[in-house]
Design a protein around this motif. Structure first.
Motif, PDB file in Angstrom:
ATOM      1  N   ASP A 201       0.807  -1.261   0.019  1.00  0.00           N
ATOM      2  CA  ASP A 201      -0.090  -0.174   0.191  1.00  0.00           C
ATOM      3  C   ASP A 201       0.822   1.272  -0.060  1.00  0.00           C
ATOM      4  O   ASP A 201       0.671   2.188  -0.612  1.00  0.00           O
ATOM      5  CB  ASP A 201      -0.891   0.009   1.203  1.00  0.00           C
ATOM      6  CG  ASP A 201      -1.725  -1.163   1.132  1.00  0.00           C
ATOM      7  OD1 ASP A 201      -2.455  -1.677   0.038  1.00  0.00           O
ATOM      8  OD2 ASP A 201      -2.385  -1.395   2.230  1.00  0.00           O
ATOM      9  N   LEU A 202       1.912   1.158   0.945  1.00  0.00           N
ATOM     10  CA  LEU A 202       2.982   2.341   0.956  1.00  0.00           C
ATOM     11  C   LEU A 202       3.585   2.635  -0.384  1.00  0.00           C
ATOM     12  O   LEU A 202       3.527   3.680  -0.897  1.00  0.00           O
ATOM     13  CB  LEU A 202       3.883   2.103   1.878  1.00  0.00           C
ATOM     14  CG  LEU A 202       4.731   3.249   2.774  1.00  0.00           C
ATOM     15  CD1 LEU A 202       3.676   4.247   3.205  1.00  0.00           C
ATOM     16  CD2 LEU A 202       5.662   2.654   3.733  1.00  0.00           C
ATOM     17  N   CYS A 203       4.044   1.461  -0.875  1.00  0.00           N
ATOM     18  CA  CYS A 203       4.480   1.706  -2.231  1.00  0.00           C
ATOM     19  C   CYS A 203       4.044   2.489  -3.504  1.00  0.00           C
ATOM     20  O   CYS A 203       4.361   3.017  -4.243  1.00  0.00           O
ATOM     21  CB  CYS A 203       5.090   0.257  -2.759  1.00  0.00           C
ATOM     22  SG  CYS A 203       6.222  -0.498  -2.103  1.00  0.00           S
ATOM     23  N   GLY A 204       2.577   2.427  -3.437  1.00  0.00           N
ATOM     24  CA  GLY A 204       1.689   2.914  -4.494  1.00  0.00           C
ATOM     25  C   GLY A 204       1.970   4.544  -4.573  1.00  0.00           C
ATOM     26  O   GLY A 204       1.675   5.305  -5.532  1.00  0.00           O
ATOM     27  N   TRP A 205       2.432   5.108  -3.450  1.00  0.00           N
ATOM     28  CA  TRP A 205       2.587   6.753  -3.053  1.00  0.00           C
ATOM     29  C   TRP A 205       4.026   6.921  -3.778  1.00  0.00           C
ATOM     30  O   TRP A 205       3.946   8.311  -4.025  1.00  0.00           O
ATOM     31  CB  TRP A 205       2.375   7.208  -1.739  1.00  0.00           C
ATOM     32  CG  TRP A 205       1.141   6.809  -1.172  1.00  0.00           C
ATOM     33  CD1 TRP A 205       0.649   5.756  -0.314  1.00  0.00           C
ATOM     34  CD2 TRP A 205      -0.249   7.789  -1.250  1.00  0.00           C
ATOM     35  NE1 TRP A 205      -0.680   5.955   0.206  1.00  0.00           N
ATOM     36  CE2 TRP A 205      -1.233   6.979  -0.658  1.00  0.00           C
ATOM     37  CE3 TRP A 205      -0.471   8.750  -1.886  1.00  0.00           C
ATOM     38  CZ2 TRP A 205      -2.498   7.660  -0.469  1.00  0.00           C
ATOM     39  CZ3 TRP A 205      -1.714   9.455  -2.260  1.00  0.00           C
ATOM     40  CH2 TRP A 205      -2.690   8.690  -1.219  1.00  0.00           C
ATOM     41  N   PHE A 206       4.854   6.263  -4.190  1.00  0.00           N
ATOM     42  CA  PHE A 206       5.973   6.625  -4.496  1.00  0.00           C
ATOM     43  C   PHE A 206       6.392   6.097  -5.800  1.00  0.00           C
ATOM     44  O   PHE A 206       5.927   4.998  -6.508  1.00  0.00           O
ATOM     45  CB  PHE A 206       7.218   5.982  -3.461  1.00  0.00           C
ATOM     46  CG  PHE A 206       7.072   6.392  -2.246  1.00  0.00           C
ATOM     47  CD1 PHE A 206       8.036   7.422  -1.640  1.00  0.00           C
ATOM     48  CD2 PHE A 206       6.212   6.036  -1.232  1.00  0.00           C
ATOM     49  CE1 PHE A 206       7.680   8.109  -0.470  1.00  0.00           C
ATOM     50  CE2 PHE A 206       6.164   6.371  -0.065  1.00  0.00           C
ATOM     51  CZ  PHE A 206       6.947   7.444   0.242  1.00  0.00           C
ATOM     52  N   ASP A 207       7.474   6.823  -6.632  1.00  0.00           N
ATOM     53  CA  ASP A 207       7.882   6.626  -7.910  1.00  0.00           C
ATOM     54  C   ASP A 207       9.031   5.582  -7.849  1.00  0.00           C
ATOM     55  O   ASP A 207       9.175   4.788  -8.770  1.00  0.00           O
ATOM     56  CB  ASP A 207       8.004   7.895  -8.621  1.00  0.00           C
ATOM     57  CG  ASP A 207       7.013   8.675  -8.839  1.00  0.00           C
ATOM     58  OD1 ASP A 207       5.834   8.205  -9.210  1.00  0.00           O
ATOM     59  OD2 ASP A 207       7.173   9.932  -8.599  1.00  0.00           O
TER      60      ASP A 207
END
Length: 255
Positions: A201-207
């Protein structure tokens, strides 16, 4: 605004995650110092007071020191305020570690205790015993909206962002013969251990997302990384010998 202008203004959003002792803070501090030497302004938000020992390994001259603001916030609310103020004044914001779930839970608990009550749906429930409030299931009721609101502001900020996240040690210490990096890279999200799903879930916010790891070579511990996500490039699974050097060369951090 056209695509070309958007690309020029784009800010890096980078996440490093791994268990304790895999070089997350090491990489962040090294990047911060290298950028500060080049005249970049850095706001280093240390939520666990763990970076100061890493900084002590370097000789930092006064010019470089002026370009690094090191802050140790007391709670999630202060983290939000620091980010909002800093993004207009600095080039890069580092949050080490992010620990968003834990930070938001503790912040929400504090606010509920101040109110003396909490809500389940529309039902208002008084807090009769503050000392046992967290023992009665509250800490497992994740205030999702607070986290989503924070990340929406964070990823749309005007400064580059580097954040770290700790993977639970109980997950890292997998049985012998299980490759943790392989587990993350090759396992479908729905089949992952529950404690790792928040990482997805956290990874979705980062490129840019890199798994931090360490290895022992000739009796010496060395840090390295594995690319987990890199938008625009099919680099998933690529091994990186030096996370800090790779990010300084392959992103816009130093430009």
């Amino acid at each position: 605004m056209g695509v070309v202008e958007k690309l020029k203004e784009r800010k890096e959003k980078i996440l490093l995650f791994g268990h304790t002792g895999t070089g997350k803070t090491y990489s962040c501090v090294k990047i911060a110092i290298e950028l500060a030497k080049k005249g970049k302004k850095i706001c280093y938000i240390d939520t666990e007071s763990g970076s100061i020992d890493e900084f002590s390994n370097y000789e930092i001259d006064s010019k470089t020191d002026k370009n690094i603001i090191l802050i140790e916030p007391k709670d999630f609310g202060e983290i939000k305020q620091i980010v909002q103020k800093a993004e207009e004044k600095v080039d890069v914001i580092v949050i080490d570690p992010l620990r968003a779930i834990d930070e938001v839970r503790h912040f929400a608990r504090k606010k509920f205790l101040e109110k003396g009550k909490y809500w389940i749906g529309e039902k208002e429930i008084p807090i009769d015993d503050p000392d046992t409030f967290y023992l009665r299931g509250f800490m497992y009721q994740l205030p999702n909206e607070l986290i989503n609101e924070f990340f929406r502001e964070l990823v749309r900020g005007k400064a580059h962002l580097i954040a770290t996240e700790l993977v639970p040690i109980s997950i890292v210490n997998t049985p012998k013969g299980v490759d943790f990096t392989k587990l993350l890279l090759e396992t479908e999200e729905t089949r992952l251990p529950s404690k790792l799903k928040h990482v997805y879930d956290l990874c979705g916010w980062f490129d840019r997302v890199i798994i931090t790891e360490n290895r022992v070579v000739s009796g010496k511990s060395e840090y390295y990384g594995v690319i987990f996500k890199w938008r625009g490039k099919n680099w998933r699974g690529q091994k990186i010998d030096s996370v800090s050097e790779f990010l300084l060369k392959k992103t816009k951090l130093a430009r």
